[in-house]
Design a protein around this motif. Structure first.
Motif, PDB file in Angstrom:
ATOM      1  N   GLU A   1     -33.394  84.563 -27.710  1.00 60.91           N
ATOM      2  CA  GLU A   1     -32.909  83.404 -27.255  1.00 60.91           C
ATOM      3  C   GLU A   1     -33.162  83.543 -25.234  1.00 60.91           C
ATOM      4  O   GLU A   1     -33.591  83.381 -24.720  1.00 60.91           O
ATOM      5  CB  GLU A   1     -32.749  82.396 -27.259  1.00 60.91           C
ATOM      6  CG  GLU A   1     -32.820  81.792 -28.520  1.00 60.91           C
ATOM      7  CD  GLU A   1     -31.576  81.385 -29.692  1.00 60.91           C
ATOM      8  OE1 GLU A   1     -31.454  80.956 -28.466  1.00 60.91           O
ATOM      9  OE2 GLU A   1     -31.259  80.972 -30.585  1.00 60.91           O
ATOM     10  N   ALA A   2     -32.163  84.761 -24.583  1.00 54.17           N
ATOM     11  CA  ALA A   2     -32.092  85.090 -23.424  1.00 54.17           C
ATOM     12  C   ALA A   2     -33.063  86.152 -22.993  1.00 54.17           C
ATOM     13  O   ALA A   2     -32.818  86.535 -21.739  1.00 54.17           O
ATOM     14  CB  ALA A   2     -30.594  85.725 -23.372  1.00 54.17           C
ATOM     15  N   GLY A   3     -33.988  86.385 -23.720  1.00 52.21           N
ATOM     16  CA  GLY A   3     -34.823  87.174 -23.605  1.00 52.21           C
ATOM     17  C   GLY A   3     -34.083  88.896 -23.164  1.00 52.21           C
ATOM     18  O   GLY A   3     -35.022  89.616 -22.849  1.00 52.21           O
ATOM     19  N   TYR A   4     -33.967  89.711 -23.907  1.00 53.12           N
ATOM     20  CA  TYR A   4     -33.008  90.498 -24.540  1.00 53.12           C
ATOM     21  C   TYR A   4     -33.357  91.383 -25.996  1.00 53.12           C
ATOM     22  O   TYR A   4     -32.694  90.136 -26.929  1.00 53.12           O
ATOM     23  CB  TYR A   4     -32.053  90.997 -23.838  1.00 53.12           C
ATOM     24  CG  TYR A   4     -31.076  90.538 -21.934  1.00 53.12           C
ATOM     25  CD1 TYR A   4     -31.275  91.377 -20.847  1.00 53.12           C
ATOM     26  CD2 TYR A   4     -30.879  89.056 -21.953  1.00 53.12           C
ATOM     27  CE1 TYR A   4     -31.982  90.860 -20.093  1.00 53.12           C
ATOM     28  CE2 TYR A   4     -30.816  88.764 -20.729  1.00 53.12           C
ATOM     29  CZ  TYR A   4     -31.562  89.420 -19.147  1.00 53.12           C
ATOM     30  OH  TYR A   4     -31.340  89.414 -18.722  1.00 53.12           O
ATOM     31  N   GLN A   5     -33.678  92.220 -25.460  1.00 49.50           N
ATOM     32  CA  GLN A   5     -33.890  93.231 -27.281  1.00 49.50           C
ATOM     33  C   GLN A   5     -32.569  93.556 -27.164  1.00 49.50           C
ATOM     34  O   GLN A   5     -32.443  94.441 -26.651  1.00 49.50           O
ATOM     35  CB  GLN A   5     -34.881  93.652 -27.454  1.00 49.50           C
ATOM     36  CG  GLN A   5     -35.108  94.542 -28.928  1.00 49.50           C
ATOM     37  CD  GLN A   5     -36.255  95.278 -28.799  1.00 49.50           C
ATOM     38  OE1 GLN A   5     -37.601  95.248 -27.818  1.00 49.50           O
ATOM     39  NE2 GLN A   5     -36.466  96.113 -29.926  1.00 49.50           N
TER      40      GLN A   5
END
Length: 101
Positions: free
Chosen positions: A62-66
């Motif tokens: 959700e924060a944009g990290y894998q």
């Protein structure tokens, strides 16, 4: 208290470390987070941290990290949705926002 490690992809700067830390600390039960930019490892401590890998990975997604569970832990995958490198922080370059746009 349990500790689990996550391999986080997409972190390139101190702002990314702060974003990852903040996202992980929002997960209920997480008591402490330590993020190492160089290795890309986030260490999460909490009462049930070893069993919260899917929730932790989802929060990072959700924060944009894998993120994936580090070696030896239960693996889980989530695709990035933004974060560093997405261009979202270009306007705040050098001002505390993401500097890699």
């Amino acid at each position: 208290m349990q500790t689990t490690e996550l391999k986080v992809d997409g972190m390139t700067c101190g702002s990314c470390v702060a974003s990852v830390t903040k996202a992980l600390k929002r997960v209920p039960g997480v008591q402490d987070v330590e993020v190492d930019l160089g290795s890309g490892i986030a260490r999460v401590r909490g009462e049930h941290a070893a069993h919260q890998v899917p929730e932790l990975v989802a929060a990072l997604g959700e924060a944009g990290y894998q993120a994936d569970a580090a070696a030896g832990a239960q693996a889980a995958h989530h695709r990035p949705t933004g974060g560093c490198g997405s261009g979202a922080g270009a306007a705040t370059k050098g001002r505390g926002g993401c500097c890699c746009g």
